[in-house]
Design an enzyme around this catalytic site. Structure first.
Site, PDB file in Angstrom:
ATOM      1  N   CYS A   2      -0.408   0.067   1.196  1.00 48.87           N
ATOM      2  CA  CYS A   2       1.037  -0.042   1.371  1.00 48.87           C
ATOM      3  C   CYS A   2       1.436   0.425   2.766  1.00 48.87           C
ATOM      4  O   CYS A   2       0.618   0.848   3.569  1.00 48.87           O
ATOM      5  CB  CYS A   2       1.766   0.798   0.324  1.00 48.87           C
ATOM      6  SG  CYS A   2       1.290   0.407  -1.378  1.00 48.87           S
ATOM      7  N   ILE A  54      -3.313  -1.660  -8.207  1.00 46.27           N
ATOM      8  CA  ILE A  54      -3.506  -1.071  -9.530  1.00 46.27           C
ATOM      9  C   ILE A  54      -2.146  -0.965 -10.206  1.00 46.27           C
ATOM     10  O   ILE A  54      -1.152  -0.617  -9.559  1.00 46.27           O
ATOM     11  CB  ILE A  54      -4.183   0.307  -9.424  1.00 46.27           C
ATOM     12  CG1 ILE A  54      -5.628   0.143  -8.932  1.00 46.27           C
ATOM     13  CG2 ILE A  54      -4.175   1.051 -10.759  1.00 46.27           C
ATOM     14  CD1 ILE A  54      -6.338   1.447  -8.675  1.00 46.27           C
ATOM     15  N   ASN A  75       0.676   5.628   0.397  1.00 43.13           N
ATOM     16  CA  ASN A  75      -0.157   4.557   0.951  1.00 43.13           C
ATOM     17  C   ASN A  75      -1.603   4.938   0.722  1.00 43.13           C
ATOM     18  O   ASN A  75      -2.058   5.969   1.234  1.00 43.13           O
ATOM     19  CB  ASN A  75       0.121   4.393   2.455  1.00 43.13           C
ATOM     20  CG  ASN A  75      -0.887   3.489   3.143  1.00 43.13           C
ATOM     21  OD1 ASN A  75      -1.411   2.563   2.539  1.00 43.13           O
ATOM     22  ND2 ASN A  75      -1.136   3.751   4.415  1.00 43.13           N
TER      23      ASN A  75
END
Length: 632
Positions: A2, A54, A75
């Site tokens: 991220c 996930i 992240n």
């Protein structure tokens, strides 16, 4: 994987404009194209861009803890989150999602900053505690995931996964740190102790910061370090069995994902070892990808195919044009800071290929640093033996003289290329290793700068932080200190930066199982003869993998990705090379001696000498400064 960004007011908790945080996150959309969110409260704003790996539908961020008293943006990946979840549930914790983000929150609520030592993974995260009104910033042990910070003129601290996130904030000053230019010319990247922009910092690997509204911004605190101070005892066979246990654990733990997963396969020892252990742990064929070159001396695809056939992988490969010089502007966009490791281009290409079929790819990065696989480490170990025999009073004048008079002969057979060895032996072990690690030696750097820039630098030299790091390392030998420097200096600044930016540019999550901290801590305790033997690095790792891999993969000379920058700068980029000293952004800075650079470019283009790496560095610096639109 991220992208995160945020703003925190140190002092008066002023309101945070959510649109400002959103703009910072928009600059990171490539890191997280699957969704985003912003949360604000008095004095704080947190933003997130998500790449779903996930619990795809169930873990949006920013995420609030179950008790409502903390918010997180995260992240990375926590590979032991299921074990931690079970432990926390036994203590009464309740969970609403199936992912790792909520586990970090629950771990923080139970253990505070001590939760970090329980996390096995790669991460950069921010947690805002609504009870204590504190912001907790943390980065993983090796710095796999980045985090940039900057104090702004309104008293706030802004942070983001990449520099481009900070650049989206209107109060960020775009002024170059001159010391970063010296660092970059030396190493080919801007190390983690500095940033290209004055006032911007990188949270160091293995560190955290705890910030409060009612006090100035706190300095980073180290929460983890690697130690080479102990030696493992036991029979080689027992240590080999322990190594294989750690390798299997590291690989299998990184195969957890709710999206397609595969591996980079270069045909070298490290990536081949990862693929072998993935195949052992998987009931389905492993998806692998390789890139090659249409120049036989640069191509490793035959070895990758051999490994793919042996383990029955679903293998894809692509031959790329080694003359892909038109993409250097894209590289400058990816990295934000000047970055001259030319292997970034083929690394980006293999990430593009992987992303066509998978969202997560395992790599072999980290083994050279942990197990002494670099040729420079092997040479350094031999030089250290010489230093132990010859006192400095003899070495320094003898080898110093030889180093000055011996011709530089990059074209000659390796035994005749002794100049750098003589120069190294005239110095201390730390100074010698700094010379081996650097791209541009201090003797040459000094001739490149203008008199005005030399005054700005004063007594500062880029080697100084590295020398201090090596001298203070928890280590017992010169080889230990060299590996410590590689893990703490070279790895986060060059290798992990390269993989993070090139993979995230195509929204691919790259995982590094050979950087599992338990595996690296085990490797740091190995006796020298199990790291280097008969001039071979990574000895125990290679010996352990003999049961899986053929000898022509294990024991062939190390190659790595190669980009022909010297040829480019004599051919299609020759005009740009000639212009560096006189008609470019860096020429206008006044930092460099334009005539000197012009002479180096002419000599390179004419084939009188090879200055390809230096000219490539200067070209990438020029492209980056142009993209940043900075002042000097």
């Amino acid at each position: 994987m991220c992208g995160i960004a945020g703003i925190f007011h140190c002092g008066t908790p002023k309101p945070v404009d959510p649109a400002r945080v959103e703009r910072m996150c928009d600059a990171l959309v490539h890191r997280g194209p699957d969704g985003g969110g912003v949360w604000t409260a008095p004095g704080v704003g947190l933003g997130h861009r998500r790449l779903s790996i996930i619990d795809i539908a169930g873990s949006p961020q920013p995420m609030q803890s179950a008790d409502g008293r903390a918010m997180i943006i995260f992240n990375g990946e926590i590979y032991n989150f299921r074990e931690l979840r079970r432990e926390l549930e036994l203590g009464g914790a309740q969970f609403r999602t199936d992912g790792d983000t909520e586990v970090i929150l629950a771990a923080y609520r139970k253990w505070g900053v001590d939760c970090l030592s329980r996390l096995n993974g790669m991460f950069a995260f921010a947690i805002y505690d609504l009870d204590k009104h504190t912001l907790f910033l943390a980065r993983d042990r090796f710095g796999v995931k980045p985090l940039f910070t900057a104090m702004l003129s309104d008293g706030s601290l802004a942070f983001a996964s990449e520099l481009k996130g900070l650049l989206a904030h209107p109060l960020l000053r775009r002024k170059v740190d001159p010391l970063a230019i010296e660092d970059y010319l030396t190493w080919g990247y801007v190390p983690d102790h500095r940033s290209i922009l004055d006032g911007v910092e990188k949270l160091p690997a293995g560190h955290f910061r705890l910030l409060r509204h009612d006090s100035p911004a706190a300095a980073p605190v180290r929460w983890w370090d690697i130690s080479f101070a102990e030696r493992a005892r036991g029979k080689p066979a027992d240590l080999e069995a322990e190594l294989l246990f750690h390798l299997r654990e590291a690989v299998s733990s990184r195969m957890v994902a709710d999206v397609p997963l595969g591996a980079f396969l270069s045909g070298g020892v490290d990536s081949s070892s990862v693929v072998a252990l993935m195949a052992e742990a998987s009931s389905n064929p492993v998806q692998t990808c390789s890139i090659g070159f249409d120049v036989a001396a640069l191509d490793e695809t035959s070895y990758a195919r051999e490994v793919a056939r042996k383990f029955g992988t679903d293998h894809r490969e692509r031959i790329v044009d080694p003359n892909d010089f038109a993409e250097i502007g894209r590289l400058a966009d990816m990295f934000d800071e000047p970055f001259a490791d030319a292997s970034a281009l083929p690394t980006w290409r293999v990430c593009q290929l992987a992303r066509e079929s998978v969202t997560v790819a395992l790599s072999g990065d980290g083994a050279d640093e942990a197990f002494a696989g670099y040729r420079r480490q092997v040479f350094h170990a031999a030089e250290e033996r010489a230093r132990s025999v010859l006192p400095a009073s003899l070495r320094t004048p003898l080898f110093g003289t030889l180093g000055r008079v011996w011709p530089k002969a990059d074209w000659a057979p390796r035994p005749l290329r002794a100049k750098s060895t003589f120069q190294s032996l005239a110095e201390s072990g730390e100074e010698g290793y700094a010379r081996a690690l650097s791209i541009v030696a201090p003797e040459l750097r000094g001739t490149l700068y203008s008199p005005e820039f030399r005054k700005i630098l004063g007594d500062y030299r880029a080697e100084q932080p590295l020398l201090a790091m090596m001298r203070g390392a928890p280590a017992r030998s010169g080889l230990d200190r060299a590996q410590y420097a590689d893990l703490k200096f070279w790895l986060p600044g060059d290798i992990l930066t390269k993989v993070d930016r090139t993979s995230m540019a195509v929204s691919l999550e790259a995982r590094e199982p050979l950087l599992d901290h338990r595996l690296v801590e085990f490797a740091a305790r190995l006796p020298h003869h199990l790291r280097i033997r008969r001039g071979q690095g990574k000895w125990l790792l290679k010996h352990a993998m003999e049961r899986y891999l053929p000898n022509d993969v294990l024991y062939r000379p190390k190659q790595g990705f190669v980009t022909p920058v010297s040829q480019w700068l004599r051919g299609p980029l020759a005009t740009e090379a000639r212009a560096i000293g006189s008609r470019t952004t860096i020429a206008g800075t006044g930092w460099f001696d334009g005539e000197r650079i012009g002479k180096l470019a002419d000599d390179h283009i004419a084939g009188r000498s090879d200055h390809g790496r230096l000219l490539w560095q200067l070209l990438m610096l020029d492209k980056t400064l142009g993209k940043l639109g900075v002042c000097c």
